[in-house]
Enzyme design. Structure first.
Site, PDB file in Angstrom:
ATOM      1  N   GLY A 189     -62.397 -70.915 -35.617  1.00 32.64           N
ATOM      2  CA  GLY A 189     -61.843 -70.274 -36.654  1.00 32.64           C
ATOM      3  C   GLY A 189     -61.040 -69.301 -35.895  1.00 32.64           C
ATOM      4  O   GLY A 189     -60.875 -69.292 -34.440  1.00 32.64           O
ATOM      5  N   GLN A 211     -53.451 -64.943 -34.770  1.00 32.55           N
ATOM      6  CA  GLN A 211     -53.306 -64.994 -33.800  1.00 32.55           C
ATOM      7  C   GLN A 211     -52.363 -66.152 -33.200  1.00 32.55           C
ATOM      8  O   GLN A 211     -53.048 -66.173 -31.391  1.00 32.55           O
ATOM      9  CB  GLN A 211     -55.472 -65.842 -33.337  1.00 32.55           C
ATOM     10  CG  GLN A 211     -56.352 -64.630 -33.660  1.00 32.55           C
ATOM     11  CD  GLN A 211     -57.437 -64.931 -33.817  1.00 32.55           C
ATOM     12  OE1 GLN A 211     -58.225 -66.175 -35.108  1.00 32.55           O
ATOM     13  NE2 GLN A 211     -58.126 -64.667 -32.623  1.00 32.55           N
ATOM     14  N   CYS A 233     -64.799 -64.289 -30.088  1.00 27.49           N
ATOM     15  CA  CYS A 233     -63.225 -64.727 -31.551  1.00 27.49           C
ATOM     16  C   CYS A 233     -62.263 -64.575 -29.767  1.00 27.49           C
ATOM     17  O   CYS A 233     -62.823 -64.547 -28.575  1.00 27.49           O
ATOM     18  CB  CYS A 233     -62.966 -62.971 -31.614  1.00 27.49           C
ATOM     19  SG  CYS A 233     -61.245 -62.753 -31.519  1.00 27.49           S
ATOM     20  N   HIS A 286     -65.127 -62.858 -40.869  1.00 26.58           N
ATOM     21  CA  HIS A 286     -64.509 -62.515 -38.896  1.00 26.58           C
ATOM     22  C   HIS A 286     -62.852 -62.973 -39.306  1.00 26.58           C
ATOM     23  O   HIS A 286     -61.301 -62.410 -39.236  1.00 26.58           O
ATOM     24  CB  HIS A 286     -64.904 -64.003 -38.529  1.00 26.58           C
ATOM     25  CG  HIS A 286     -64.307 -63.552 -36.565  1.00 26.58           C
ATOM     26  ND1 HIS A 286     -65.308 -63.222 -35.847  1.00 26.58           N
ATOM     27  CD2 HIS A 286     -63.265 -63.861 -36.124  1.00 26.58           C
ATOM     28  CE1 HIS A 286     -63.818 -63.400 -34.534  1.00 26.58           C
ATOM     29  NE2 HIS A 286     -63.274 -63.859 -34.633  1.00 26.58           N
ATOM     30  N   HIS A 316     -59.227 -60.593 -39.712  1.00 27.08           N
ATOM     31  CA  HIS A 316     -58.074 -60.755 -38.611  1.00 27.08           C
ATOM     32  C   HIS A 316     -56.991 -60.157 -39.375  1.00 27.08           C
ATOM     33  O   HIS A 316     -56.073 -59.747 -39.848  1.00 27.08           O
ATOM     34  CB  HIS A 316     -58.332 -61.832 -38.001  1.00 27.08           C
ATOM     35  CG  HIS A 316     -58.827 -62.638 -36.464  1.00 27.08           C
ATOM     36  ND1 HIS A 316     -58.622 -61.339 -35.536  1.00 27.08           N
ATOM     37  CD2 HIS A 316     -59.915 -63.081 -36.741  1.00 27.08           C
ATOM     38  CE1 HIS A 316     -58.876 -62.238 -34.562  1.00 27.08           C
ATOM     39  NE2 HIS A 316     -59.905 -62.391 -34.878  1.00 27.08           N
TER      40      HIS A 316
HETATM   41 NI    NI Z   1     -61.562 -64.362 -33.937  1.00 23.46          NI
END
Ligand code: NI
Length: 163
Positions: free
Chosen positions: A46, A51, A89, A131, A135
């Site tokens: 993911g 990110q 992560c 998750h 984020h």
């Molecule tokens: Ni992550």
């Protein structure tokens, strides 16, 4: 499409509360293409937009051979008893820590054309939904660890070569 560089723990964009995507936003198709290309790298499950440095509400996933994305995700259902599962992560590379997650989760949102979509499931998919939405609210999974695990995690991160 471009495989984008992953922002690491300590980068302020990971603490951003991401903005909703507006219908017709011209940046969105390119963002989705990059999210898909970047999550398709083997071993990735993911990826949230912040990110890759974009503070908009979108994430992609690559689970059990199924690759997809969702914009403006909102969790509509969490079910079952929370259980400890190993979690990692891409922004905290090389580490896994046990984290409490619901075993079933459902999220609703839209696609690039503005059509409603829903993603739901169990196991890794449920974990990824929780998750990735974290984020987009500016939270890393480390923050939600039990106190002992959190202490171990912070110590490990501070001694990581990438930190
Ligand atoms: Ni992550």
């Amino acid at each position: 499409m471009t495989e984008r560089q992953i922002r690491l723990f300590g980068d302020p964009v990971l603490r951003s509360v991401c903005d909703p995507i507006q219908p017709g936003d011209k940046r969105v198709q390119g963002l989705v293409d990059d999210l898909l290309e970047t999550v398709e790298v083997p071993g990735r499950a993911g990826l949230a937009a912040n990110q890759i440095g974009v503070a908009l509400r979108a994430f992609s996933y690559n689970i059990d051979g199924r690759v997809g994305y969702i914009l403006n995700p909102v969790i509509t259902e969490l079910a079952g008893e929370r259980e400890l599962v190993e979690e990692g992560c891409l922004s905290v590379p090389g580490f896994y820590f046990p984290r409490l997650r619901y075993p079933q989760a459902t999220v609703t949102g839209i696609d690039v054309a503005g059509n409603p979509i829903e993603i739901g499931g169990e196991g890794i998919l449920a974990q990824a939904i929780q998750h990735e939405v974290d984020h987009l609210d500016g939270h890393l999974y480390i923050e939600g660890l039990e106190p002992d695990a959190k202490r171990d995690a912070m110590r490990a991160i501070r001694s990581a070569s990438w930190y």
